[in-house]
Design a protein around this motif. Structure first.
Motif, PDB file in Angstrom:
ATOM      1  N   LEU A   1       0.923  -1.230  -0.145  1.00 23.76           N
ATOM      2  CA  LEU A   1       0.064   0.022  -0.014  1.00 23.76           C
ATOM      3  C   LEU A   1       0.833   1.188   0.018  1.00 23.76           C
ATOM      4  CD1 LEU A   1      -2.789  -0.990   2.553  1.00 23.76           C
ATOM      5  CD2 LEU A   1      -2.966  -0.744  -0.254  1.00 23.76           C
ATOM      6  N   ARG A   2       1.991   1.329   0.773  1.00 27.41           N
ATOM      7  CA  ARG A   2       2.548   2.555   0.781  1.00 27.41           C
ATOM      8  C   ARG A   2       3.432   2.701  -0.525  1.00 27.41           C
ATOM      9  NH1 ARG A   2       4.052   0.606   5.960  1.00 27.41           N
ATOM     10  NH2 ARG A   2       5.988  -0.457   5.281  1.00 27.41           N
ATOM     11  N   ARG A   3       3.880   1.668  -1.225  1.00 29.83           N
ATOM     12  CA  ARG A   3       4.393   1.634  -2.527  1.00 29.83           C
ATOM     13  C   ARG A   3       3.622   2.271  -3.588  1.00 29.83           C
ATOM     14  NH1 ARG A   3       4.942  -0.898  -7.023  1.00 29.83           N
ATOM     15  NH2 ARG A   3       3.788  -2.500  -6.227  1.00 29.83           N
ATOM     16  N   ARG A   4       2.269   1.766  -3.477  1.00 29.49           N
ATOM     17  CA  ARG A   4       1.262   2.148  -4.598  1.00 29.49           C
ATOM     18  C   ARG A   4       0.954   3.872  -4.223  1.00 29.49           C
ATOM     19  NH1 ARG A   4      -3.204  -2.669  -4.891  1.00 29.49           N
ATOM     20  NH2 ARG A   4      -1.642  -4.118  -5.965  1.00 29.49           N
ATOM     21  N   ARG A   5       1.059   4.326  -2.840  1.00 32.14           N
ATOM     22  CA  ARG A   5       0.778   5.698  -2.682  1.00 32.14           C
ATOM     23  C   ARG A   5       1.708   6.720  -3.126  1.00 32.14           C
ATOM     24  NH1 ARG A   5      -1.463   4.902   3.470  1.00 32.14           N
ATOM     25  NH2 ARG A   5      -3.559   4.030   2.806  1.00 32.14           N
TER      26      ARG A   5
END
Length: 508
Positions: A504-508
């Motif tokens: 999730l952090r990577r996609r944001r």
């Protein structure tokens, strides 16, 4: 003036000194002519020293001369023929009479295997021949045989036949009655009193059926394995047999005790001893036992009546014992102290007592260089076995040599008296001897109590260790496995959550 000796390892040709030693040469020739030496054992081998044979009993205490066979017991021995300085023990291959004393020659003879350090035999034994053929082949192979502490080879070597090649002496009157029509096929002399050892089957194959030959081969192979175990020290005795007055009882109920078996089997005889074999850690019965009787008859009667009998709701099985565990334990748990053994020409050597020293009072210790690896001195004896004395070396004759090898005199000094006298607290009294006895008694009692407490503590430690190291119960194992399964699932879920958070952090 020569004789051929056919042995189990090959042929020997002996040339005799008929001119110099007529009595000994004639005795040897006529004994060979009457086939006296046929199947006689080579019973004493001292490596690189001598080889001895000529005694039908195989013990070194038997044998007789041809004169004793012809004229009776009073003529059993004949005189020495010492021819010095012409005949000395100066080279290997000399054939000499073996005797236990002066002018006591019979049928025993020995063959020298070296020429050095043999002067001590000069003037004591008659040299009446030499080996012309077979010294470097047959005698060398005999010299390298493995032997026990008495010098007897573990492999039986025999004189199979004797052939007189040349005889310059006239036959004495009556000898024709002693000469057999053919060579005797006896295998062992009637007078032989020692147990047989490793043998060769080539001479026994003729006349045996296939089944008998196969059985004989199995017997010889089993004997060979037992003798090899005895040689390397893993077996106390190759001829050991289980006791005949002991029964083996199995399929017992775990609740049966030693006293129960003794009561049950006591109807067959007195002095019955029963021992149930138990686990050394837990002490639980292994469901089999050994029952010992005072005599064999009681043992046989108990076997007939108690086999398949009902004891504590169990049908027991009874058979004669085939175990030698007690004899084996006495051998393996023998004292490990060392003894000082005198070696020929090599001083003293340290050695632990072997099995034969502990199991048989008649066995002797192994000697060193001059006596060979087998060690009984020279062993040149006839009649009562007496060793030929070994030559003393220079250091043995000197006081310095004796002192350097431990010949230290221990003084007989008294222990100084205690300056404080006897102590009342330990039961001692300054009154003298009576107080000393009381003091020693008090110390022994105190020491016994300390030893008992120490044993109790040791047993308690052992029990705790057993309880600690024991296998966990089923519930504990299930609980432990369940905790491990839950821990593994929790770790897997936490890892999945961390992976999702990183994604999730990577996609944001």
């Amino acid at each position: 003036m020569s004789v051929m000796l056919e042995t189990t390892l090959g042929e020997l040709v002996v040339d005799l000194y008929c001119d110099k030693c007529p009595l000994a040469a004639k005795n040897f020739l006529k004994l060979c002519k009457t086939k006296y030496y046929n199947d006689v054992l080579v019973y004493n081998v001292q490596q690189n020293f001598m080889i001895q044979t000529g005694d039908p009993s195989g013990t070194g205490r038997g044998g007789t001369s041809i004169y004793g066979m012809l004229y009776g017991e009073q003529a059993k021995y004949f005189e020495d023929e010492i021819r010095l300085p012409q005949l000395k023990h100066s080279r290997p291959g000399l054939v000499c009479m073996a005797s236990s004393g002066e002018n006591q020659n019979t049928s025993q003879f020995y063959i020298t295997m070296r020429g050095e350090d043999m002067e001590f035999l000069d003037g004591k034994h008659t040299i009446f021949g030499e080996v012309a053929e077979g010294l470097d082949t047959v005698l060398k192979e005999i010299n390298e045989l493995y032997c026990d502490t008495d010098g007897r080879p573990y492999r039986d070597v025999r004189i199979l036949h004797t052939y007189v090649l040349d005889d310059p002496f006239d036959d004495p009157k009556g000898i024709e009655d002693l000469i057999p029509d053919a060579s005797p096929a006896r295998g062992r002399p009637e007078a032989e009193s020692v147990n047989p050892r490793l043998i060769d089957l080539e001479d026994e194959e003729d006349g045996l059926t296939a089944e008998a030959l196969e059985e004989r081969i199995r017997e010889v192979e089993a004997n060979k394995r037992a003798v090899v175990l005895e040689m390397i020290g893993d077996l106390p005795d190759a001829e050991i047999k289980p006791p005949e007055n002991v029964l083996f009882v199995c399929k017992l109920n775990p609740i049966t005790t030693d006293e129960d078996l003794e009561i049950i089997f006591s109807r067959f005889g007195t002095g019955v001893k029963a021992e149930i074999c138990r686990d050394p850690v837990t002490g639980d019965s292994l469901n089999y036992a050994f029952v010992e009787f005072d005599d064999v008859e009681s043992c046989e009667e108990a076997y007939k009546k108690m086999n398949n009998a009902l004891v504590d709701d169990r049908r027991i099985k009874v058979d004669f014992s085939q175990s030698v565990a007690k004899q084996w334990n006495r051998y393996t748990m023998r004292p490990r102290g060392s003894t000082k053994i005198k070696s020929r020409g090599a001083g003293f050597q340290e050695r632990s007592p072997d099995a034969s020293t502990l199991l048989s009072a008649s066995s002797a210790a192994r000697a060193g260089n001059g006596g060979g690896r087998n060690g009984k001195g020279s062993g040149l004896e006839s009649g009562p076995r007496t060793s030929v004395p070994a030559p003393k070396s220079r250091w043995e004759e000197s006081a310095a040599g004796k002192a350097s090898h431990g010949a230290v005199e221990v003084s007989n000094r008294k222990r100084p008296a205690s300056p404080t006298g006897y102590q009342e607290g330990r039961g001692r009294d300054s009154g003298g001897e009576a107080g000393g006895r009381e003091g020693r008694k008090g110390r022994r009692e105190a020491q016994g109590e300390r030893s008992q407490r120490s044993r109790s503590r040791s047993l308690e430690r052992i029990r705790k260790q057993i309880r600690r190291s024991g296998s966990p119960s089923r519930e504990r194992r299930e609980r432990r496995d369940g905790l491990r399964e839950r821990d593994w699932r929790d770790r897997r879920e936490r890892s999945r959550d961390r992976s999702q958070s990183r994604e999730l952090r990577r996609r944001r």
